[in-house]
Design a protein around this motif. Structure first.
Motif, PDB file in Angstrom:
ATOM      1  N   ILE A  98     -13.322   7.878   5.111  1.00 52.60           N
ATOM      2  CA  ILE A  98     -12.369   9.013   4.339  1.00 52.60           C
ATOM      3  C   ILE A  98     -13.441   9.703   3.671  1.00 52.60           C
ATOM      4  N   TRP A 146      -8.086  14.221  11.897  1.00 52.23           N
ATOM      5  CA  TRP A 146      -8.654  14.299  10.410  1.00 52.23           C
ATOM      6  C   TRP A 146      -9.329  15.505  10.138  1.00 52.23           C
ATOM      7  N   VAL A 186      -7.829  18.959   9.760  1.00 52.02           N
ATOM      8  CA  VAL A 186      -7.229  18.955   8.607  1.00 52.02           C
ATOM      9  C   VAL A 186      -8.113  19.198   7.590  1.00 52.02           C
ATOM     10  N   LEU A 187      -9.157  18.424   7.425  1.00 52.94           N
ATOM     11  CA  LEU A 187     -10.474  18.909   6.572  1.00 52.94           C
ATOM     12  C   LEU A 187     -11.163  20.301   6.389  1.00 52.94           C
ATOM     13  N   GLY A 206      -7.874  11.087  17.414  1.00 51.45           N
ATOM     14  CA  GLY A 206      -7.444  10.644  16.006  1.00 51.45           C
ATOM     15  C   GLY A 206      -8.511  11.235  14.885  1.00 51.45           C
ATOM     16  N   LEU A 207      -9.908  10.976  15.364  1.00 51.64           N
ATOM     17  CA  LEU A 207     -10.928  11.739  14.208  1.00 51.64           C
ATOM     18  C   LEU A 207     -10.781  13.180  14.259  1.00 51.64           C
TER      19      LEU A 207
END
Length: 237
Positions: free
Chosen positions: A28, A139, A142-143, A135-136
């Motif tokens: 995270i 993530w 989004v970031l 999956g990464l």
């Protein structure tokens, strides 16, 4: 005499929990920190660049700010790769659904990734497809949508993607293929560069074959629509 129960099982359990917690923190906090740094600092190198270097393909990348990249190229790339770039938040679910349907009935695969997803993959992840990477990728997408915003995503994208053997970014591609700067690309030149993005090792912008010529002509027309309908407005707020 009764023996005291061993403390090892409890110690092992705490060690496992701490390890899992540490891994969660890394997954995270690590990406957030990296994305925050690259909001201001040009990403120095990508996994793909390293892989290509080991293949002996060379390395030519010349980072330039978005202000020194022709809007013609921005519009051509939006027209070619992600017409909804300014309207989605990283994922174009309609395009993904269309790609899945197309790939189910055709041998020629079509991608549904947005420019934001491509940027997340190119900058932070390895090039080969697998489920952990997808999956990464979600993530990181989004970031960067949250921390960078659209202009920075486009800037990083255009400075990092592969545009030929050992050629990365708009400036190196413009110099290599057309002997001009990224700022001075004409509409037809920009369209040719956009046309070869899906397969830059096989296709050539400077000496295009019939398919790339046809595709670049279509992109020129679509780039006109991008300009007319302000589909690039989020890049030039």
């Amino acid at each position: 005499m009764s023996r005291k129960p061993s403390a090892r099982p409890g110690l092992f359990g705490r060690l496992v929990r701490r390890t899992l917690l540490l891994g969660l923190v890394v997954l995270i906090v690590g990406p957030i920190a990296a994305v925050a740094v690259y909001r201001y600092v040009p990403p120095p190198i990508t996994w793909l660049m390293v892989e290509r270097a080991f293949e002996g393909r060379g390395f030519d990348r010349r980072w330039v700010p978005l202000s020194k990249i022709s809007p013609q190229l921005v519009r051509a790339v939006i027209a070619s790769e992600d017409s909804g770039f300014c309207h989605h938040h990283g994922f174009d679910f309609a395009a993904i659904e269309k790609a899945l349907h197309h790939n189910a009935v055709s041998e020629r695969l079509r991608g549904g990734s947005t420019i934001s997803q491509q940027t997340a993959k190119n900058i932070f992840l390895w090039p080969h497809r697998d489920w952990p990477r997808k999956g990464l990728e979600a993530w990181f997408t989004v970031l960067i949508e949250t921390i960078w915003g659209k202009p920075r995503i486009m800037e990083v994208y255009l400075n990092s993607i592969e545009w030929g053997p050992g050629v990365y970014g708009a400036e190196a591609a413009a110099q290599h293929d057309f002997h001009t700067s990224a700022a001075r690309l004409a509409p037809a030149q920009a369209a040719r560069l956009a046309a070869i993005i899906p397969d830059p090792l096989a296709w050539r912008a400077a000496r295009p074959g019939p398919y790339v010529r046809r595709r670049s002509g279509t992109i020129v027309a679509r780039a006109g629509v991008v300009r007319r309908d302000d589909l690039d407005a989020c890049v030039y707020p």
